[in-house]
Design a protein around this motif. Structure first.
Motif, short mmCIF file in Angstrom:
data_model
loop_
_atom_site.label_atom_id
_atom_site.label_comp_id
_atom_site.label_asym_id
_atom_site.label_seq_id
_atom_site.Cartn_x
_atom_site.Cartn_y
_atom_site.Cartn_z
N PRO A 25 0.84 -1.20 0.00
CA PRO A 25 0.00 0.00 0.00
C PRO A 25 0.87 1.25 0.00
O PRO A 25 1.99 1.23 0.49
N SER A 26 0.33 2.31 -0.52
CA SER A 26 1.10 3.55 -0.61
C SER A 26 1.28 4.17 0.78
O SER A 26 0.57 3.84 1.73
N TYR A 27 2.23 5.06 0.88
CA TYR A 27 2.53 5.73 2.15
C TYR A 27 1.32 6.52 2.64
O TYR A 27 1.00 6.52 3.82
N VAL A 28 0.63 7.18 1.71
CA VAL A 28 -0.53 7.99 2.09
C VAL A 28 -1.64 7.11 2.64
O VAL A 28 -2.27 7.43 3.65
N LYS A 29 -1.86 5.97 1.98
CA LYS A 29 -2.91 5.06 2.44
C LYS A 29 -2.59 4.52 3.84
O LYS A 29 -3.47 4.44 4.70
N LEU A 30 -1.33 4.17 4.08
CA LEU A 30 -0.93 3.70 5.41
C LEU A 30 -1.08 4.79 6.46
O LEU A 30 -1.53 4.53 7.58
N ALA A 31 -0.72 6.03 6.11
CA ALA A 31 -0.82 7.14 7.06
C ALA A 31 -2.28 7.43 7.40
O ALA A 31 -2.62 7.67 8.56
N MET A 32 -3.15 7.39 6.40
CA MET A 32 -4.56 7.65 6.66
C MET A 32 -5.17 6.54 7.50
O MET A 32 -5.97 6.80 8.40
N ARG A 33 -4.78 5.29 7.24
CA ARG A 33 -5.29 4.18 8.04
C ARG A 33 -4.83 4.32 9.49
O ARG A 33 -5.59 4.06 10.42
N ASN A 34 -3.59 4.76 9.68
CA ASN A 34 -3.06 4.95 11.02
C ASN A 34 -3.79 6.10 11.73
O ASN A 34 -4.05 6.02 12.93
N MET A 35 -4.11 7.17 11.00
CA MET A 35 -4.82 8.30 11.61
C MET A 35 -6.23 7.88 12.05
O MET A 35 -6.71 8.30 13.09
N VAL A 36 -6.90 7.06 11.25
CA VAL A 36 -8.24 6.61 11.61
C VAL A 36 -8.16 5.70 12.83
O VAL A 36 -9.00 5.78 13.73
N ARG A 37 -7.14 4.87 12.89
CA ARG A 37 -7.00 3.95 14.01
C ARG A 37 -6.70 4.70 15.30
O ARG A 37 -7.18 4.32 16.36
N LYS A 38 -5.91 5.77 15.23
CA LYS A 38 -5.52 6.53 16.42
C LYS A 38 -6.15 7.92 16.35
O LYS A 38 -5.46 8.94 16.31
N ARG A 39 -7.46 7.95 16.35
CA ARG A 39 -8.20 9.19 16.11
C ARG A 39 -7.92 10.25 17.17
O ARG A 39 -7.72 11.42 16.85
N GLY A 40 -7.91 9.88 18.46
CA GLY A 40 -7.72 10.86 19.52
C GLY A 40 -6.36 11.54 19.46
O GLY A 40 -6.24 12.75 19.64
N VAL A 41 -5.33 10.76 19.17
CA VAL A 41 -3.98 11.31 19.09
C VAL A 41 -3.87 12.27 17.91
O VAL A 41 -3.30 13.35 18.02
N SER A 42 -4.47 11.89 16.79
CA SER A 42 -4.40 12.75 15.60
C SER A 42 -5.13 14.07 15.84
O SER A 42 -4.64 15.13 15.45
N LEU A 43 -6.29 14.01 16.48
CA LEU A 43 -7.03 15.24 16.76
C LEU A 43 -6.28 16.12 17.74
O LEU A 43 -6.26 17.35 17.60
#
Length: 65
Positions: A25-43
């Motif tokens: 998977p592309s870097y962007v796809k992995l980063a977005m998946r990680n942001m969704v998984r760790k929603r509180g930290v990203s916000l």
């Protein structure tokens, strides 16, 4: 017609798949998946970045008035 040279250029390619089924998977796809998984930290990081940027801009505008 010479039998040594195929009429279709695609026949000359030997076992070179264009897209593998297990492609990385592309870097962007992995980063977005990680942001969704760790929603509180990203916000929290987004809020801190926004507050920091506003503080810098307000501080610069105050110093240069």
């Amino acid at each position: 017609m010479n039998s040594a040279s195929p009429s279709n250029p695609a026949e000359t390619a030997t076992e070179t798949p264009l897209a593998t089924p297990q492609a990385q998977p592309s870097y962007v796809k992995l980063a977005m998946r990680n942001m969704v998984r760790k929603r509180g930290v990203s916000l929290k990081h987004f809020a801190l970045t926004t507050i920091g940027l506003l503080a810098v801009l307000i501080g610069l505008s105050y110093l240069t008035r």
